[in-house]
Design an enzyme around this catalytic site. Structure first.
Site, PDB file in Angstrom:
ATOM      1  N   PHE A 231     -26.187   8.481  15.951  1.00  0.00           N
ATOM      2  CA  PHE A 231     -27.336   7.721  16.459  1.00  0.00           C
ATOM      3  C   PHE A 231     -26.880   6.457  17.177  1.00  0.00           C
ATOM      4  O   PHE A 231     -27.535   5.429  17.114  1.00  0.00           O
ATOM      5  CB  PHE A 231     -28.318   7.429  15.315  1.00  0.00           C
ATOM      6  CG  PHE A 231     -28.589   8.638  14.472  1.00  0.00           C
ATOM      7  CD1 PHE A 231     -29.298   9.709  14.993  1.00  0.00           C
ATOM      8  CD2 PHE A 231     -28.085   8.744  13.177  1.00  0.00           C
ATOM      9  CE1 PHE A 231     -29.512  10.857  14.244  1.00  0.00           C
ATOM     10  CE2 PHE A 231     -28.291   9.886  12.423  1.00  0.00           C
ATOM     11  CZ  PHE A 231     -29.002  10.946  12.958  1.00  0.00           C
ATOM     12  N   GLY A 458     -24.685  17.246  15.830  1.00  0.00           N
ATOM     13  CA  GLY A 458     -25.893  17.791  15.228  1.00  0.00           C
ATOM     14  C   GLY A 458     -26.930  18.148  16.270  1.00  0.00           C
ATOM     15  O   GLY A 458     -28.017  18.624  15.951  1.00  0.00           O
ATOM     16  N   THR A 459     -26.558  17.923  17.535  1.00  0.00           N
ATOM     17  CA  THR A 459     -27.501  18.187  18.618  1.00  0.00           C
ATOM     18  C   THR A 459     -27.598  19.667  18.947  1.00  0.00           C
ATOM     19  O   THR A 459     -28.533  20.085  19.606  1.00  0.00           O
ATOM     20  CB  THR A 459     -27.033  17.465  19.885  1.00  0.00           C
ATOM     21  OG1 THR A 459     -25.686  17.882  20.140  1.00  0.00           O
ATOM     22  CG2 THR A 459     -27.054  15.960  19.692  1.00  0.00           C
ATOM     23  N   GLY A 500     -24.957  13.906  26.971  1.00  0.00           N
ATOM     24  CA  GLY A 500     -23.916  14.873  26.634  1.00  0.00           C
ATOM     25  C   GLY A 500     -24.137  16.229  27.281  1.00  0.00           C
ATOM     26  O   GLY A 500     -23.280  16.738  28.012  1.00  0.00           O
ATOM     27  N   GLN A 591     -34.443  18.030  18.004  1.00  0.00           N
ATOM     28  CA  GLN A 591     -34.080  16.729  18.563  1.00  0.00           C
ATOM     29  C   GLN A 591     -35.302  15.837  18.734  1.00  0.00           C
ATOM     30  O   GLN A 591     -35.293  14.667  18.358  1.00  0.00           O
ATOM     31  CB  GLN A 591     -33.420  16.913  19.942  1.00  0.00           C
ATOM     32  CG  GLN A 591     -32.003  17.419  19.881  1.00  0.00           C
ATOM     33  CD  GLN A 591     -31.047  16.255  19.784  1.00  0.00           C
ATOM     34  OE1 GLN A 591     -30.970  15.586  18.756  1.00  0.00           O
ATOM     35  NE2 GLN A 591     -30.337  15.990  20.858  1.00  0.00           N
ATOM     36  N   GLY A 655     -31.911  14.358  29.412  1.00  0.00           N
ATOM     37  CA  GLY A 655     -31.526  14.147  28.019  1.00  0.00           C
ATOM     38  C   GLY A 655     -32.737  14.117  27.097  1.00  0.00           C
ATOM     39  O   GLY A 655     -33.818  13.671  27.494  1.00  0.00           O
ATOM     40  N   GLU A 658     -33.022  10.976  22.656  1.00  0.00           N
ATOM     41  CA  GLU A 658     -33.487   9.630  22.327  1.00  0.00           C
ATOM     42  C   GLU A 658     -34.960   9.394  22.612  1.00  0.00           C
ATOM     43  O   GLU A 658     -35.592   8.553  21.966  1.00  0.00           O
ATOM     44  CB  GLU A 658     -32.603   8.609  23.073  1.00  0.00           C
ATOM     45  CG  GLU A 658     -31.168   8.786  22.620  1.00  0.00           C
ATOM     46  CD  GLU A 658     -30.160   7.900  23.286  1.00  0.00           C
ATOM     47  OE1 GLU A 658     -30.041   6.753  22.869  1.00  0.00           O
ATOM     48  OE2 GLU A 658     -29.471   8.389  24.202  1.00  0.00           O
TER      49      GLU A 658
END
Lengths: 699, 176, 334
Positions: A231, A458-459, A500, A591, A655, A658
């Site tokens: 995180f 963990g994504t 990522g 996510q 992405g 977040e």
């Protein structure tokens, strides 16, 4: 591309994780492995005047005690938080002043307790206020963002606006607290340094270790096979990896440094507290004339990190007169750093709360207010959006949530002792992408091996990259194997900034695409070693875009506020996202929901308190720092639009790691206001604050 | 048994296999499993009983293995995530349900969540109430595990990735 | 954590005599707090005397209708016991409002009563704390004390007792049974925990070497309507900001018996005697409840950042009193 991408493919490492065989950084039992335990500074500012190690060395099993008096001298790191045990200076309480290495965990802990450190303490200054005399405007905020942006005459426009909101919000320090504490196991072998670490990116770890220990990168191997969450707090190397490498070199043994949970608040970063002043001016129709977002935050004495919380106000709404300002004070506090949606999460809490207040001033539906202020181009840069669809997210969320027909009057819906309310907020997160490399190989058995130093924190990176590779190759997913998580693999950037998948995926796509073309040209059986292709997206992925590229979303919350206790329960959270192409429906949903859960914690339960007298965060463990538990979470729904955007990357993805946190706190806060009629402007909305607000209102 | 020594011979049955070790009295079950037996499924998240990542079953009951001195467990039966499937190759139904529901991300809390859920199912069947059980429910009768019951009973297992909804669904999947 | 010797006791006599012969001993129950504190260095026993296998693990009905709970009965088993749930619902509810399923499976009845405060200054060896180190000062008084005491605190200590169970025991007129070098004795649960005064290091009235052998729930409060309610920062697995246990009997339309105790307001469960007196003989109206509770809380001395506890405790108590009244009047839970 058709086939694998978008499908809800099962996590590739799932069986190991549910079976307990997935190995994390502390779980590499090299023969002779020793354990280490850090000693934390007990003063908030000063110097170490003495380190008495006699008692510690007398503890059975203790192998060594390292301190600035005897630790190996390292080259100066770019990140000053990694200069551990290099000098007697104590920049904040909790700074590591010694490390005990021992045969066992028990001996290491006992040894650490027996180290006697004396200090020359100096007066410290740890409390942030908006009027702190040390506040200054930095050259730039985090992420290279300009500290100040101004357009037009915001003060004049605000002063002459028909409707005005001038409010202050506070977001407390927050801690990432991944479930796996920061941990590294290091050993030296024939002049090579081999490290298992819990990091969001091993490439950066290797670069730092190479510099610190003056080694060529080729002689360092860093792996992060499985990482128990980060995180943001594992986005840069932390002291554990430096200490492990140092201790391993000093003792000649493999050494594990698994930081005790209580050390994390001081040495693994935190989201800096932010004090917000928001001024919104609008005409009678709700069109913004002025938007001023000023943020004051803190950083440490050794590192300037400026939470860029005013940045989203440069993206969100069309206001002809705007000012966004970041100010910071360097205090004797631990160094702040990235935490999920840095900048955006606290900034959008303040902005989207203020928008809700403005809607109240205008007597306008808060969704309609946002619709009326939808910009044609990115307000700050003037660039067109590659795609936006915020209004579509709000509309779709409104439909799914059942927003239409909502009674806007606050404090009027009761169910016995409960006050009920709903709230909405928008979300945004920028599209980030970095150059990456990847390699793909076709093997004679008909399978493919894709290699890149991505990190799966963990994504579901392994899974998604295999999907991208399979489609580029035009083969079924099960024929593609994937290797990630080691500096032995083609270099790739870290898992952070929600970048990522875009960065690694681009390289994987290109490598596989190239391999597919090579295969098409190839005749006859494959050579013994297979057929290879590589890709490097440097110069392509990082090319300046003519477009403003961001993901957007809409968050909705339904809350019940107990008038007896002030306890807030969230009955329903719903998010709708425009985040480009969703590459794996299963892992993407996890996510989004995970981000929203952390947003719920930011809204209701999480916060750290700076102890003025001692200079540390009082909430130093997981009993006092309240990460939400199962019982806090009712229904959470995440949906997304089928957004096509060809101006991003070959996958068309944005992405998603977040944005889930970004609008959630404001949506919940707005719902609490709708429920109670009380506008609370400081997070978290704990029972003490809510009950006091209810009582003040009644009085 | 009683002496002034700091180590004792201790026998534990772990996942069906007896292990006799000389343990430092300070060694907690979690560290014994991870360091002495190489069973690293149980995780260390906080080391103080505040996160649940170390949850295992001792004599069939779920407990925080970080707070139990191994020496005090002499003669006890311990089941870890590695032993849930018994001798068989097939994973425990809860492990399968976690996979199918994607009830985890980083995986660090997962073994604890799964062991905890095994305990929850047994406790509810044995009539153990929870904070959210209707106080008028008959004592001693099995408790039906609805969503609220599952969430309350699993609240001793933190998940920072926020997989909570999926975990509850996975547990629902295996309720008979 | 320093090395320590370990003794497993088979009987109460074995335990107490082992304690006497091993200086620096501590009894080990479920360990959920003691092991935690040993890891922090707050507790440094030379010897642990393991009492978890003593034959004190049963819940028995006594001839007079009271219920005797053995000291090693685990919190989860106590909360689930049908006689406890049926006769002393506040106790079951209090236990279930505390900690987590895993912790309740390990924690014992005796250990629950002896758990230490969760004051962050007490837990941190690098800070002053009169409870941990008499004379060193109190970091909390001028520090971070949102969770601390509003009643009965002293210049030396503002810590609260963290137990939920003890609050219910206080309201239910439970007794704590002890055995030790000077023989067996029992004390009222409400008197078992102390106020800090100038000896904050002393949490309870237990004497050196004494062992809690059990808790007795009296026949007098058996079967009376009772309930426990707790407010906290998250929905589960956190300590109380304030809590209340209430036992209420209505007779002929007025309050015939009231037992009221607050948690998280003081160094011990706070039995609200003044409120109880005001309630006795009063009609069970909301106004009467508010009056009685406010009378009790009028002596509160909140600190800079915990004044919210007073209205919170008042609301909790009035709410539980009202609900118990509704139950008594309608015969079912509202």
């Amino acid at each position: 591309m058709t086939g694998s991408v978008g499908a809800p493919a099962e996590r590739r490492e799932g069986r190991e994780k549910v079976g307990g065989t997935a190995r994390y950084a502390a779980e590499f039992h090299d023969p002779g492995r020793a354990q280490a335990w850090p000693v934390s500074a007990r003063v908030a500012r000063g110097r170490v005047t003495g380190v008495d190690t006699a008692d510690a060395l007398a503890v059975p099993g203790v192998l060594a005690v390292l301190s600035h008096e005897n630790a190996p001298r390292l080259a100066e790191p770019d990140d000053p938080t990694l200069a551990v045990l290099q000098n007697p200076r104590v920049p904040h309480r909790g700074w590591f002043v010694a490390l005990v290495v021992a045969e066992t965990l028990e001996a290491a802990r006992a040894g650490a307790a027996a180290v006697r450190v004396t200090y020359d303490a100096e007066a410290h200054d740890v409390v942030l206020t908006a009027s702190h005399p040390g506040v200054y405007v930095p050259e730039e905020a985090s992420g290279g963002q300009p500290a100040v942006r101004e357009q037009g005459d915001p003060d004049g426009a605000f002063g002459s606006s028909a409707a005005r909101v001038d409010v202050a919000y506070r977001v407390p320090p927050l801690h990432n607290h991944p479930m796996e504490p920061h941990t590294s196991t290091a050993r030296w072998e024939d002049g090579r340094l081999l490290v298992h670490t819990s990091s969001q990116g091993t490439g950066a770890v290797r670069v730092v270790l190479a510099k610190l220990f003056d080694l060529p990168e080729e002689r360092i191997v860093v792996t992060a096979e499985h990482v128990g969450g980060g995180f943001g707090s594992k986005g840069t190397p932390r002291p554990d990896v430096v200490l492990a490498a140092m201790a391993a070199r000093e003792t000649g043994r493999p050494v594990t440094v698994a930081l005790p949970r209580r050390c994390l608040p001081a040495v693994a970063g935190h989201r800096a507290p932010t004090l917000h002043r928001l001024r919104l001016g609008a005409d009678e129709d709700g069109r913004l004339t002025a938007l001023v977002h000023e943020v004051t935050t803190h950083t440490s004495r050794i590192k300037e990190y400026v939470e860029h919380a005013a940045v989203p106000a440069r993206v969100m709404y069309a206001a002809p007169h705007r000012r966004t300002v970041h100010r910071v004070a360097a205090l004797d506090v631990p160094s702040p750093s990235w935490m999920r949606a840095p900048g955006q999460a606290p900034g959008m809490y303040a902005l989207e709360s203020a928008m809700d207040e403005l809607a109240g001033e205008l007597g306008m539906d808060p969704i309609e207010l946002r619709v009326r202020n939808e910009p044609d181009v990115e307000p700050d840069s003037g660039k067109p959006f590659s795609s936006r669809h915020l209004i579509d997210c709000l509309r779709e969320g409104s439909r799914r949530f059942g927003w239409d027909g909502r009674d806007p009057r606050p404090g009027t819906r009761r169910d016995g002792p409960l006050l009920l309310g709903t709230g909405v907020a928008a979300a945004t997160y920028p599209v980030m992408v970095s150059p990456s490399t990847a390699a793909a190989r076709a093997l004679r058995d008909g399978t493919f091996l894709v290699r890149t130093n991505a990190t799966d924190i963990g994504t579901g990176a392994r899974t998604v990259l295999a999907q991208v590779g399979a489609d580029a190759l035009g083969v079924p997913l099960e024929r593609v194997r994937i290797e990630v998580g080691s500096t032995e693999l083609p270099s790739a950037p870290l898992a952070g900034d929600s970048s990522g998948t875009a960065s690694w995926g681009w390289a994987v796509h290109d490598a596989c695409d190239r391999l597919a073309r090579r295969l098409a040209e190839h005749t006859g059986p494959l050579p013994e070693e297979g057929l290879d292709a590589r890709a490097d997206t440097k110069g392509v992925a990082d090319a300046e875009s003519d477009f403003a590229r961001h993901a957007f979303g809409a968050h909705f919350a339904e809350v019940a506020v107990d008038t007896v206790t002030g306890e807030v329960r969230v009955g329903r959270l719903l998010g709708v996202y425009a985040a480009g192409r969703i590459l794996n429906a299963r892992t993407a949903r996890s996510q989004f929901v995970g981000g929203m859960t952390m947003g719920l914690g930011m809204a209701l339960t999480e916060g750290s308190t700076m102890d003025a007298a001692f200079g540390d965060f009082t909430e130093s463990d997981l009993a006092s720092y309240h990460v939400p538990v199962h019982a806090d979470i009712a229904e959470i729904e995440a949906h997304w639009l089928d957004e096509e955007d060809s101006r991003l990357n070959p996958m068309g993805s944005k992405g998603i790691g977040e944005i889930g946190i970004v609008g959630t706190p404001a949506a919940i806060g707005n719902a609490v206001h709708h429920a109670t009629g009380v506008r609370l402007r400081e997070l978290p909305l704990t029972p003490d604050r809510v009950l006091s607000g209810l009582l003040d209102r009644r009085a | 048994m009683g002496n002034h020594q700091h180590h004792s011979r201790t026998t534990l049955r772990v996942n069906g296999k007896p292990h006799t070790l000389t343990v430092d009295h300070r060694r907690v079950l979690l560290d014994l499993l991870r360091e002495d037996l190489g069973l690293t499924g149980a995780k260390k998240g906080c080391d103080h009983g505040q996160c649940g990542a170390c949850t295992v079953l001792v004599d069939g009951r779920r407990v925080n293995s970080c707070l139990l001195f191994a020496v005090a467990l002499d003669g006890c039966d311990v089941t870890t995530v590695e032993g849930l499937s018994g001798d068989g190759e097939e994973p425990h139904p809860l492990q399968t349900a976690f996979l199918e529901r994607d009830a985890f991300q980083c995986g660090y809390c997962t073994p604890g969540q799964i062991c905890s859920a095994v305990g929850v199912l047994a406790e509810a069947a044995a009539g153990h109430p929870s904070h959210v059980t209707d106080t008028a429910a008959p004592s001693g009768e099995p408790v039906e595990l609805d969503r609220a019951e599952i969430k309350e009973r699993l609240s001793g297992n933190l998940c920072r990735c926020g997989a909570y909804p999926r975990i509850a669904e996975a547990v629902e999947d295996v309720i008979p | 954590m320093k090395e320590f010797a370990y003794v497993r006791a088979g009987s109460v006599e074995e335990a107490t005599s082992a304690f006497a012969s091993h200086p620096g001993s501590r009894y080990l129950g479920g360990g959920t707090n003691l092991v935690d504190l040993m890891k922090l260095g707050v507790e440094t026993p030379a010897t642990l005397i393991d009492v978890t296998r003593l034959p004190l693990d049963t819940i028995d009905e006594l001839p007079d209708g009271a219920l005797r709970v053995g000291a090693t009965v685990r919190n989860s088993d106590l909360a689930a016991h049908p006689l406890v749930r049926d006769r002393y619902p506040a106790l079951s509810q209090a236990l279930l409002a505390g900690a987590s399923g895993q912790l309740r499976n390990a924690a014992t009845t005796g250990g629950n009563l002896l758990q230490r405060t969760r004051c962050p200054y007490f837990q941190d060896l690098s800070k002053p704390c009169n409870k941990r180190e008499p004379g060193s000062g109190c970091g909390a008084r001028d520090g971070v004390h949102r969770d601390h005491a509003v009643l009965g605190h002293s210049a030396h200590c503002i810590a609260t007792n963290p137990s939920d169970m003890a609050v219910a025991l206080a309201a239910l007129d439970g007794r704590v049974e002890l055995d030790g070098p000077e023989g067996a004795r029992s004390v009222e649960a409400v008197d078992f925990h102390r106020l800090p005064g100038d000896r904050p290091e002393q949490d309870t009235e237990i004497r050196p070497g004494e062992l809690i052998t059990g808790v007795v729930l009296p026949a007098a409060t058996a079967g009376l309507p009772s309930a426990y309610r707790k407010a906290r920062d998250r929905a589960s697995y956190s300590f109380a900001l304030a809590s209340v246990a209430v036992v209420l009997r209505l007779e002929g339309g007025v309050v015939g018996h009231a037992g009221l105790a607050f948690g998280a307001l003081a160094h011990r469960p706070w039995r609200a005697r003044r409120a109880e007196e005001a309630l006795l003989g009063a009609a069970p109206t909301r106004a009467a409840f508010e009056h009685a509770v406010e009378l009790e809380l009028s002596e509160a001395q909140p600190l800079r950042d915990n004044a919210y506890k007073v209205p919170l405790a008042r609301n909790l108590a009035v709410d539980v009193l009202t609900r118990l009244t509704d139950t008594a009047l309608t015969g079912r839970a509202s």
